[in-house]
Design a protein around this motif. Structure first.
Motif, PDB file in Angstrom:
ATOM      1  N   GLN A   1      48.661 -60.800  13.616  1.00 40.95           N
ATOM      2  CA  GLN A   1      47.968 -59.730  12.914  1.00 40.95           C
ATOM      3  C   GLN A   1      48.990 -58.620  12.625  1.00 40.95           C
TER       4      GLN A   1
ATOM      5  N   ARG B   1      52.188 -66.842  12.915  1.00 39.42           N
ATOM      6  CA  ARG B   1      51.460 -65.761  12.219  1.00 39.42           C
ATOM      7  C   ARG B   1      50.833 -64.838  13.268  1.00 39.42           C
TER       8      ARG B   1
ATOM      9  N   ASN C   1      38.952 -56.078  14.360  1.00 37.36           N
ATOM     10  CA  ASN C   1      39.628 -56.294  15.624  1.00 37.36           C
ATOM     11  C   ASN C   1      40.381 -55.002  15.978  1.00 37.36           C
TER      12      ASN C   1
ATOM     13  N   GLU D   1      41.193 -56.607   6.825  1.00 40.71           N
ATOM     14  CA  GLU D   1      40.781 -55.518   7.724  1.00 40.71           C
ATOM     15  C   GLU D   1      41.554 -54.218   7.480  1.00 40.71           C
TER      16      GLU D   1
ATOM     17  N   ARG E   1      33.402 -53.684  10.953  1.00 36.99           N
ATOM     18  CA  ARG E   1      33.682 -54.394  12.208  1.00 36.99           C
ATOM     19  C   ARG E   1      35.076 -54.970  12.065  1.00 36.99           C
TER      20      ARG E   1
ATOM     21  N   THR F   1      35.212 -59.380   8.200  1.00 34.80           N
ATOM     22  CA  THR F   1      36.057 -60.436   7.643  1.00 34.80           C
ATOM     23  C   THR F   1      35.454 -61.822   7.895  1.00 34.80           C
ATOM     24  N   HIS F   2      34.526 -61.899   8.867  1.00 38.92           N
ATOM     25  CA  HIS F   2      33.960 -63.201   9.228  1.00 38.92           C
ATOM     26  C   HIS F   2      32.774 -63.575   8.335  1.00 38.92           C
TER      27      HIS F   2
ATOM     28  N   SER G   1      37.140 -68.322  15.970  1.00 35.96           N
ATOM     29  CA  SER G   1      37.901 -68.054  14.739  1.00 35.96           C
ATOM     30  C   SER G   1      38.747 -69.261  14.328  1.00 35.96           C
TER      31      SER G   1
ATOM     32  N   SER H   1      35.743 -60.942  21.876  1.00 27.71           N
ATOM     33  CA  SER H   1      36.606 -61.749  21.012  1.00 27.71           C
ATOM     34  C   SER H   1      37.271 -62.848  21.832  1.00 27.71           C
TER      35      SER H   1
ATOM     36  N   GLU I   1      36.709 -56.849  19.780  1.00 26.46           N
ATOM     37  CA  GLU I   1      36.428 -56.345  18.431  1.00 26.46           C
ATOM     38  C   GLU I   1      35.793 -54.964  18.580  1.00 26.46           C
TER      39      GLU I   1
ATOM     40  N   ASN J   1      44.581 -67.500  17.980  1.00 27.45           N
ATOM     41  CA  ASN J   1      43.247 -66.914  17.842  1.00 27.45           C
ATOM     42  C   ASN J   1      42.314 -67.506  18.903  1.00 27.45           C
ATOM     43  N   ASN J   2      41.082 -67.005  18.899  1.00 26.75           N
ATOM     44  CA  ASN J   2      40.091 -67.507  19.857  1.00 26.75           C
ATOM     45  C   ASN J   2      39.412 -68.779  19.311  1.00 26.75           C
TER      46      ASN J   2
ATOM     47  N   ARG K   1      42.759 -65.133  22.990  1.00 23.64           N
ATOM     48  CA  ARG K   1      43.562 -65.731  21.915  1.00 23.64           C
ATOM     49  C   ARG K   1      44.579 -66.703  22.507  1.00 23.64           C
TER      50      ARG K   1
ATOM     51  N   TYR L   1      44.594 -62.186   7.685  1.00 22.91           N
ATOM     52  CA  TYR L   1      43.780 -63.318   8.164  1.00 22.91           C
ATOM     53  C   TYR L   1      43.437 -64.282   7.028  1.00 22.91           C
TER      54      TYR L   1
END
Ligand code: GTR
Length: 337
Positions: free
Chosen positions: A182, A180, A101, A83, A99, A44-45, A224, A156, A247, A220-221, A159, A203
């Motif tokens: 996941q 929000r 989470n 994802e 890949r 997704t990244h 991200s 990851s 992840e 998030n971290n 968060r 996401y």
């Protein structure tokens, strides 16, 4: 290696075809790996993100070691969907590497809930030690019956919450805020335990959701938060560090079934070698993200995280529902790191 545009529809059509073939008792897996040994990987990244570059390093090694016979194409930036969707593709054989989470796996394999428990890991080195050790191995193996081969975990970070409105210094500040999360019941329960209103959302929809006020915040971290540009809509970052779930890199069980033993060993070895590289990239990217966010004028708050950790016991009680999961959590906590 570059990323190739590919229609998700094409993959889904292929995967649906495979499902129908399997139902009819035919084995069409050979056709699903793509022509010329091309394996497809989704993340997704965007390009440059540590998870993407780690998988790129695997791709380079596979290509080199097999003289180009194993050729991995990366589909980055959510090109193949969110994802939840890419996992579905991987399970049904329309995608080879994925890949993700751990969160979207929570409803598939309950073992993945454990490292996502709020405030389970003391710090990053504890998380790394637990995931490198027996508990991590148990979780990777737990994916196999669900059609997924777990190769390795990637960092990851931790968060934390960010909001567009109020500063979060204590759990009571979350009251009335739509946060929000996941797509995972554990995350919903965690926000509720902390006093906020949880809004599960993909996401790729969060930026707009924040901009339009559909949600008041997210979590998030550092990398991200920065790479998604969520900070443009939610410029207050409160370092609660509530979840440190890593992840995971997966291979479709259907793709795995048609690889030779030698190829499997090479893939496993390459994945293992990508982990220290990813950790170096991760640490660099986290520092870069902090610098860029400071330049962008983000306000960073250091709340007393104990006020948050004291509230999450109901989440542990609810999700550690079996002796097996409780033991896994105990084993993780007991690891020194
Ligand atoms: C990121 C993670 C992604 C995705 C995303 C999210 O930290 O790397 O895989 O899970 O968070 O919040 O959906």
């Amino acid at each position: 290696m570059t990323s190739f545009p590919l229609s998700r529809r094409a993959l889904l059509t292929g995967a649906a075809g495979l499902g129908a073939a399997a139902l009819a008792g035919c084995d069409r897996t050979a056709a699903m790996l793509g022509e010329g040994g091309v394996l497809r990987a989704a993340d997704t990244h965007p390009d440059g993100y540590p998870t993407v570059e780690a998988v790129r390093s695997i791709a380079a090694r596979l290509k080199e070691q097999t003289d180009g016979r194993l050729n991995v194409r990366l589909y980055t930036g959510g090109q193949l969907g969110e994802e939840k969707d890419t996992l579905e593709l991987a399970i049904f054989g329309g995608l080879d590497f994925n890949r993700v989470n751990l969160a979207p796996l929570n409803s598939i394999a309950p073992e993945t809930l454990v490292p996502a428990l709020p405030f389970l890991f003391r710090d990053e080195s504890h998380m790394r030690a637990a995931m490198d050790g027996t508990p991590g191995h148990t979780i990777l193996e737990a994916l196999r019956p669900h059609g997924l081969i777990g190769l390795c975990f990637y960092d990851s970070g931790a968060r934390s919450f960010y909001t567009s409105s109020r500063e979060i210094t204590k759990p009571a500040d979350l009251k009335g805020l739509k946060i929000r999360v996941q797509n995972s019941d554990l995350y919903v329960a965690m926000i509720e335990a902390l006093g906020g209103d949880a809004t599960p959302m993909a996401y790729g929809e969060v930026y707009q959701g924040l901009m339009q006020g559909v949600v008041d915040g997210a979590e998030n971290n550092w990398p991200s938060y920065e790479s998604s540009r969520h900070f443009e809509a939610a410029g207050t970052y409160s370092l609660t560090r509530h979840v440190m779930a890593p992840e995971v890199l997966l291979v479709s069980g259907r793709s795995w079934a048609k690889l030779s033993e030698d190829d499997r060993t090479l893939i496993r070895q390459s994945a293992k070698e990508s982990v220290p590289l990813m950790r170096t990239l991760w640490d660099q990217r986290t520092n870069d993200a902090k610098t860029r966010l400071a330049e962008a004028g983000v306000t960073v708050i250091e709340p007393d995280f104990r006020a948050f950790s004291e509230k999450v016991q109901p989440v542990w009680d609810k999700f550690l529902a079996t002796p097996h999961l409780r033991k896994l959590a105990e084993d993780m906590v007991a690891i020194s790191g």
